[in-house]
Design a protein around this motif. Sequence first.
Motif, PDB file in Angstrom:
ATOM      1  N   SER A 233     -82.629  45.599  51.074  1.00 32.69           N
ATOM      2  CA  SER A 233     -84.206  45.642  51.251  1.00 32.69           C
ATOM      3  C   SER A 233     -84.432  43.864  51.247  1.00 32.69           C
ATOM      4  O   SER A 233     -85.582  43.288  51.419  1.00 32.69           O
ATOM      5  CB  SER A 233     -85.161  46.424  49.951  1.00 32.69           C
ATOM      6  N   PHE A 234     -83.764  42.944  49.836  1.00 40.76           N
ATOM      7  CA  PHE A 234     -84.549  41.768  49.383  1.00 40.76           C
ATOM      8  C   PHE A 234     -82.947  41.738  49.227  1.00 40.76           C
ATOM      9  O   PHE A 234     -83.199  40.346  49.951  1.00 40.76           O
ATOM     10  CB  PHE A 234     -84.633  42.235  47.987  1.00 40.76           C
ATOM     11  N   ALA A 235     -82.233  41.578  48.974  1.00 37.51           N
ATOM     12  CA  ALA A 235     -80.720  40.946  49.092  1.00 37.51           C
ATOM     13  C   ALA A 235     -80.317  40.455  50.743  1.00 37.51           C
ATOM     14  O   ALA A 235     -80.604  41.473  51.629  1.00 37.51           O
ATOM     15  CB  ALA A 235     -78.991  41.722  48.285  1.00 37.51           C
ATOM     16  N   ASN A 236     -79.374  39.505  51.201  1.00 37.93           N
ATOM     17  CA  ASN A 236     -79.279  38.677  51.532  1.00 37.93           C
ATOM     18  C   ASN A 236     -77.190  39.056  51.187  1.00 37.93           C
ATOM     19  O   ASN A 236     -76.950  38.064  50.668  1.00 37.93           O
ATOM     20  CB  ASN A 236     -78.975  37.745  52.575  1.00 37.93           C
ATOM     21  N   SER A 237     -76.636  40.392  52.052  1.00 36.24           N
ATOM     22  CA  SER A 237     -75.332  39.902  52.246  1.00 36.24           C
ATOM     23  C   SER A 237     -74.483  38.521  51.940  1.00 36.24           C
ATOM     24  O   SER A 237     -73.097  38.383  51.324  1.00 36.24           O
ATOM     25  CB  SER A 237     -74.435  41.340  52.586  1.00 36.24           C
ATOM     26  N   SER A 238     -75.083  38.620  52.592  1.00 32.42           N
ATOM     27  CA  SER A 238     -73.847  37.324  53.739  1.00 32.42           C
ATOM     28  C   SER A 238     -74.103  36.220  53.450  1.00 32.42           C
ATOM     29  O   SER A 238     -72.986  35.403  52.632  1.00 32.42           O
ATOM     30  CB  SER A 238     -74.437  36.171  55.025  1.00 32.42           C
ATOM     31  N   ASP A 239     -75.522  36.103  51.961  1.00 31.89           N
ATOM     32  CA  ASP A 239     -75.580  35.336  51.351  1.00 31.89           C
ATOM     33  C   ASP A 239     -74.486  34.992  49.850  1.00 31.89           C
ATOM     34  O   ASP A 239     -73.813  34.622  48.881  1.00 31.89           O
ATOM     35  CB  ASP A 239     -76.456  34.768  50.223  1.00 31.89           C
ATOM     36  N   THR A 240     -73.907  36.232  50.077  1.00 30.17           N
ATOM     37  CA  THR A 240     -72.901  36.914  48.448  1.00 30.17           C
ATOM     38  C   THR A 240     -71.458  36.984  48.703  1.00 30.17           C
ATOM     39  O   THR A 240     -70.124  37.263  47.917  1.00 30.17           O
ATOM     40  CB  THR A 240     -73.447  37.679  47.977  1.00 30.17           C
ATOM     41  N   SER A 241     -71.256  36.998  50.013  1.00 34.81           N
ATOM     42  CA  SER A 241     -69.208  37.846  50.876  1.00 34.81           C
ATOM     43  C   SER A 241     -69.358  36.971  52.313  1.00 34.81           C
ATOM     44  O   SER A 241     -70.605  37.166  53.150  1.00 34.81           O
ATOM     45  CB  SER A 241     -69.792  38.389  50.153  1.00 34.81           C
ATOM     46  N   THR A 242     -67.642  36.995  52.297  1.00 38.91           N
ATOM     47  CA  THR A 242     -67.561  36.507  53.807  1.00 38.91           C
ATOM     48  C   THR A 242     -67.257  37.058  54.375  1.00 38.91           C
ATOM     49  O   THR A 242     -66.967  36.860  55.839  1.00 38.91           O
ATOM     50  CB  THR A 242     -67.106  35.251  53.649  1.00 38.91           C
ATOM     51  N   SER A 243     -67.104  38.570  53.921  1.00 36.79           N
ATOM     52  CA  SER A 243     -66.844  39.564  54.376  1.00 36.79           C
ATOM     53  C   SER A 243     -67.386  41.072  54.439  1.00 36.79           C
ATOM     54  O   SER A 243     -67.532  42.082  53.069  1.00 36.79           O
ATOM     55  CB  SER A 243     -65.095  39.926  53.943  1.00 36.79           C
ATOM     56  N   THR A 244     -68.199  40.985  55.538  1.00 36.06           N
ATOM     57  CA  THR A 244     -69.835  41.759  54.970  1.00 36.06           C
ATOM     58  C   THR A 244     -70.151  43.115  56.207  1.00 36.06           C
ATOM     59  O   THR A 244     -70.297  42.129  57.325  1.00 36.06           O
ATOM     60  CB  THR A 244     -71.390  41.513  53.852  1.00 36.06           C
ATOM     61  N   THR A 245     -70.822  43.850  55.897  1.00 36.69           N
ATOM     62  CA  THR A 245     -71.310  44.499  57.115  1.00 36.69           C
ATOM     63  C   THR A 245     -72.641  44.197  57.637  1.00 36.69           C
ATOM     64  O   THR A 245     -73.722  44.209  58.449  1.00 36.69           O
ATOM     65  CB  THR A 245     -71.134  46.116  56.978  1.00 36.69           C
ATOM     66  N   SER A 288     -73.261  41.297  43.167  1.00 36.87           N
ATOM     67  CA  SER A 288     -74.040  40.874  43.574  1.00 36.87           C
ATOM     68  C   SER A 288     -75.358  40.816  43.941  1.00 36.87           C
ATOM     69  O   SER A 288     -76.450  40.972  43.478  1.00 36.87           O
ATOM     70  CB  SER A 288     -73.360  39.402  43.621  1.00 36.87           C
ATOM     71  N   ALA A 289     -75.291  41.537  45.384  1.00 32.33           N
ATOM     72  CA  ALA A 289     -75.781  41.342  46.212  1.00 32.33           C
ATOM     73  C   ALA A 289     -77.347  42.883  45.814  1.00 32.33           C
ATOM     74  O   ALA A 289     -78.275  43.308  45.755  1.00 32.33           O
ATOM     75  CB  ALA A 289     -75.812  42.093  47.806  1.00 32.33           C
ATOM     76  N   MET A 290     -76.410  44.103  45.137  1.00 33.08           N
ATOM     77  CA  MET A 290     -76.573  44.864  44.673  1.00 33.08           C
ATOM     78  C   MET A 290     -77.334  44.362  43.131  1.00 33.08           C
ATOM     79  O   MET A 290     -78.804  45.368  42.972  1.00 33.08           O
ATOM     80  CB  MET A 290     -76.215  45.856  44.300  1.00 33.08           C
ATOM     81  N   GLY A 291     -77.079  43.878  42.292  1.00 34.51           N
ATOM     82  CA  GLY A 291     -77.581  43.397  41.489  1.00 34.51           C
ATOM     83  C   GLY A 291     -79.126  43.012  42.357  1.00 34.51           C
ATOM     84  O   GLY A 291     -80.556  42.467  40.942  1.00 34.51           O
ATOM     85  N   THR A 292     -79.212  41.919  42.998  1.00 31.63           N
ATOM     86  CA  THR A 292     -81.030  41.181  43.512  1.00 31.63           C
ATOM     87  C   THR A 292     -81.013  42.209  43.555  1.00 31.63           C
ATOM     88  O   THR A 292     -82.835  41.846  43.334  1.00 31.63           O
ATOM     89  CB  THR A 292     -80.121  40.707  44.623  1.00 31.63           C
ATOM     90  N   ASP A 293     -81.357  43.788  44.439  1.00 33.51           N
ATOM     91  CA  ASP A 293     -82.181  43.891  45.188  1.00 33.51           C
ATOM     92  C   ASP A 293     -82.806  45.651  43.558  1.00 33.51           C
ATOM     93  O   ASP A 293     -83.620  45.709  43.660  1.00 33.51           O
ATOM     94  CB  ASP A 293     -81.185  45.024  46.013  1.00 33.51           C
ATOM     95  N   ILE A 294     -81.401  45.246  42.433  1.00 29.82           N
ATOM     96  CA  ILE A 294     -82.103  46.778  41.699  1.00 29.82           C
ATOM     97  C   ILE A 294     -83.067  45.373  40.725  1.00 29.82           C
ATOM     98  O   ILE A 294     -83.769  45.720  40.126  1.00 29.82           O
ATOM     99  CB  ILE A 294     -80.785  46.228  40.549  1.00 29.82           C
ATOM    100  N   GLY A 295     -82.292  44.196  41.048  1.00 30.74           N
ATOM    101  CA  GLY A 295     -83.486  43.195  40.019  1.00 30.74           C
ATOM    102  C   GLY A 295     -85.170  43.177  40.585  1.00 30.74           C
ATOM    103  O   GLY A 295     -85.952  43.568  40.053  1.00 30.74           O
ATOM    104  N   ALA A 296     -85.468  42.800  42.287  1.00 29.07           N
ATOM    105  CA  ALA A 296     -86.268  43.276  42.861  1.00 29.07           C
ATOM    106  C   ALA A 296     -87.183  43.989  42.186  1.00 29.07           C
ATOM    107  O   ALA A 296     -88.268  44.415  42.324  1.00 29.07           O
ATOM    108  CB  ALA A 296     -86.224  42.627  44.057  1.00 29.07           C
ATOM    109  N   LEU A 297     -86.462  45.678  42.491  1.00 32.91           N
ATOM    110  CA  LEU A 297     -86.936  46.871  42.020  1.00 32.91           C
ATOM    111  C   LEU A 297     -87.243  46.706  41.088  1.00 32.91           C
ATOM    112  O   LEU A 297     -88.650  48.188  40.566  1.00 32.91           O
ATOM    113  CB  LEU A 297     -85.962  48.104  42.830  1.00 32.91           C
ATOM    114  N   GLY A 298     -86.903  46.377  39.742  1.00 33.42           N
ATOM    115  CA  GLY A 298     -87.351  46.395  38.433  1.00 33.42           C
ATOM    116  C   GLY A 298     -89.058  46.040  38.771  1.00 33.42           C
ATOM    117  O   GLY A 298     -89.414  46.739  38.311  1.00 33.42           O
ATOM    118  N   ASN A 299     -88.619  44.415  39.179  1.00 35.73           N
ATOM    119  CA  ASN A 299     -90.399  43.725  39.170  1.00 35.73           C
ATOM    120  C   ASN A 299     -91.069  44.378  39.986  1.00 35.73           C
ATOM    121  O   ASN A 299     -92.264  44.149  39.191  1.00 35.73           O
ATOM    122  CB  ASN A 299     -89.705  42.798  40.058  1.00 35.73           C
ATOM    123  N   ASN A 300     -91.495  44.803  41.061  1.00 36.71           N
ATOM    124  CA  ASN A 300     -92.325  46.147  41.133  1.00 36.71           C
ATOM    125  C   ASN A 300     -92.350  46.979  40.619  1.00 36.71           C
ATOM    126  O   ASN A 300     -94.049  47.658  40.434  1.00 36.71           O
ATOM    127  CB  ASN A 300     -91.464  46.052  42.787  1.00 36.71           C
TER     128      ASN A 300
END
Length: 366
Positions: A233-245, A288-300
């Motif tokens: 939703s908020f995170a971009n997995s390609s920013d945190t991993s070179t191996s991602t779906t 890392s990406a999950m942490g981004t979305d958890i943080g964004a959801l917490g802010n909301n």
Amino acid sequence: MSGGIGGISQSGYGIMGQLTANSQSLRNQVDTLTEQASTGLVSQSYAGLGAGASVALNLNPQIASLQTWQTNINQATSSMTVSQSALTQLQSIASTFYADMNNLSGANAASGVSSTAAQARSALQQVAGLLDTQDGNVYVFGGADSTSPPVPAADSILTSGFYTQINSAVSSLSTNGSTATIAATLSIGQSNAAGTSPFSAYMSQPTAGLAAPVVQVGTDSTVQIGLLASANSFANSSDTSTSTTGSYMRDLMRSLATIGSMTSAQVSDPNFSALVQDTRTSLNGVVSAMGTDIGALGNNQSNLTTIQTQLSDTQTALTSQVSDVQQVDMAQTLSELTQTNTQLQASYQLIASENTLSLAKFLPAA
């Protein structure tokens, strides 16, 4: 006979008519005050509010909307709390297996593969179940299709096309090599094809076609309150991993299925370490990406608390304005009711006295 009819003066009728009219007026006032004392309202219809009707007509719909938005937020807060709990567990699983990947390299790797693989298969089942987490009848990771489970066959994930296909790819590691094996598991993890994707038909579509759950908090204002089972939703997995779906949920499931398919016999294969490293890289990106979305959801969620306070304050102010034109001053109303009742009783006595005096004029002297 200009002074009356049948000896009864016209002036007598005038006085009686005035007394009767005054009594009826007082009766009407008593009825109105009695109703006001009973309901607490100036009137039960807008017509009875006079000049205040426009205020009530304008503000009451606004107050109703404000209440609806606050109710929405209360329900959303409950759903967000459930989502955050599930996400915390998912992140913990990813962190655990990221650390466990260290056990799959080095001299003692063979002894750790079997137990770690078994734990990964169990964790994959747990992840599938967590993605089907509900708040009441709502699947919190279901997006717009919140009444259907995002992972329809969570209990049988280990016999699904998703797992068996990854298992087949990993089993062919020595034949196909690490590069091809990694590409194969990545393709399976990304797939939305029926029979391969572990997700529902709704979740098995491009991210652009998915809609995360939102809550309306204003006329033209919504806030995202949930995440999706198959897309970020908020995170971009390609920013945190070179191996991602492209989706940390898919990455987590792919990683667990890959680990769950490993065997101790593969440890001596020169391709094994590359597969382990790729999986570790992917899991690191998940955390890392999950942490981004958890943080964004917490802010909301925090923002919703602020918005709810603002809505409540506005509703209180508007309700006060409406009360000024719709609600009676009960103490004053009761006082007026008592006074008017006294006046009404006095008017009845005057009418009775006038009737007695008028009748006495026509009675013969004793």
